[in-house]
Design an enzyme around this catalytic site. Structure first.
Site, mmCIF file in Angstrom:
data_model
loop_
_atom_site.group_PDB
_atom_site.id
_atom_site.type_symbol
_atom_site.label_atom_id
_atom_site.label_comp_id
_atom_site.label_asym_id
_atom_site.label_seq_id
_atom_site.Cartn_x
_atom_site.Cartn_y
_atom_site.Cartn_z
ATOM 1 N N ASP A 183 -50.799 11.822 -18.848
ATOM 2 C CA ASP A 183 -49.952 13.023 -18.812
ATOM 3 C C ASP A 183 -48.488 12.727 -19.153
ATOM 4 O OD1 ASP A 183 -52.320 14.060 -17.656
ATOM 5 O OD2 ASP A 183 -51.553 13.705 -15.633
ATOM 6 N N GLU B 153 -55.099 23.518 -19.637
ATOM 7 C CA GLU B 153 -53.975 23.001 -18.858
ATOM 8 C C GLU B 153 -52.948 22.365 -19.789
ATOM 9 O OE1 GLU B 153 -56.018 20.192 -16.395
ATOM 10 O OE2 GLU B 153 -56.291 18.741 -18.005
#
Length: 321
Positions: A41, A200
């Site tokens: 991420d 997401e």
């Protein structure tokens, strides 16, 4: 005719040989990750004359990390560890675990660090991009259960006029204009929508007057995890999904390529995308590593497919006049 036939056969065999060699190179020789160890991420940014990476610390089933780190680089290739910049058990009273998917924004010489903690979103503040960061509110900026889906994966985009916008959410994409203090907003003004394929990891940037909303599709444990995008003339949409999606996806030994961020080299129309992939070899959705690739556009502003096998060459940030 016999000679011509032999030449055609030889030419076909040569093309096949070359194709096999290219295919082998494409599937077996991915560049090394830019960070040592397991990180996911990644949020990439440029401040001053350095680039910075803010990742999730990976390597535990259930993503149970409790702290965040920062890395810096003068050239996008060699990365220096800047240490732990936020430790949830020590620094955050309301969310001691599940330190996920951070993002950073700068305004008025202060740095605002948005992060997921125990499926809430918080914000911390520092005077330097390397921290240390302090919890700004003593409570979540976006508490779990506030909206549909998970309250995770924050991202803040600052427009040319100084207005800041918060994007977040798993399952739905949520967007809202932040107040000038960067740590509050009008909850009644939140816009929630779900682009086709959205899961997401939303990320927004602006290029030549166009706003690009990017996101990750599928689940991060799925080898098909990938990145798609849409465009708009407004930071809050409506957004039109591009026809060339996904622009970042798995290929060969590269699996689960997604949850990205984008950085522009200051002063240039030169862009790079940071993302994670399954660790090579033997990685999975809990064992991921951080990579960077060039990201390019065609003449109409469409994002071109990212080559996950292209190595990044050293990049220097020139001092702007």
């Amino acid at each position: 005719m016999q000679l011509k036939s032999k030449l055609i056969t030889f030419g076909g065999a040569l093309c096949f040989f070359i194709s096999v060699k290219v295919l082998a190179a494409d599937t077996l020789n991915a560049p090394a990750p830019v960070l040592p160890g397991l990180y996911a991420d990644p949020h990439i940014a440029a401040f001053g004359k350095r680039f910075y990476l803010y990742p999730t610390t990976d390597g535990t089933v259930g993503w149970m990390s409790t702290h965040f780190t920062c890395w810096s680089s003068a050239d996008l290739v060699r990365w220096k560890p800047e240490g732990t910049i936020l430790d949830l058990p020590k620094d955050v009273s309301w969310g001691p675990i599940r330190a996920w998917a951070p993002a950073i924004a700068q305004k008025d010489n202060r740095y605002y660090y948005y992060f997921s903690a125990d499926v809430n979103i918080g914000v911390a503040v520092a005077d330097k991009p390397t921290g240390p960061f302090k919890d700004a509110l003593g409570k979540p900026l976006v508490p779990k259960g506030m909206l549909r889906g998970q309250m995770i994966d924050p991202m803040v985009f600052i427009d040319d006029d100084g207005a800041a916008y918060l994007y977040f959410g798993q399952g739905n994409c949520n967007a809202v204009k932040l107040n000038s203090d960067m740590v509050s907003y009008d909850s009644t003004a939140i816009i929630s929508f779900k682009p086709q394929g959205y899961n997401e990891g939303s990320f927004v940037f602006k290029r030549k007057g166009i706003y690009y909303l990017m996101w990750s599709e599928f689940d991060t444990r799925d080898p098909r995890y990938s990145v798609a995008y849409a465009t708009s003339r407004s930071p809050l949409g409506p957004f039109t999904r591009a026809t060339s999606n996904p622009v970042l996806k798995a290929s060969g030994v590269v699996k689960g390529a997604g949850h990205h961020s984008v950085v522009q080299v200051p002063g240039k129309d030169e862009w790079y995308i940071a993302y994670h992939r399954f660790k090579i070899p033997d990685g999975n959705g809990y064992n991921r590593e951080t990579c960077i690739s060039p990201m390019r556009f065609d003449k109409d502003g469409n994002i071109l497919p990212v080559d996950v096998f292209e190595k990044v060459k050293p990049v220097t940030i020139r001092r702007l006049k």
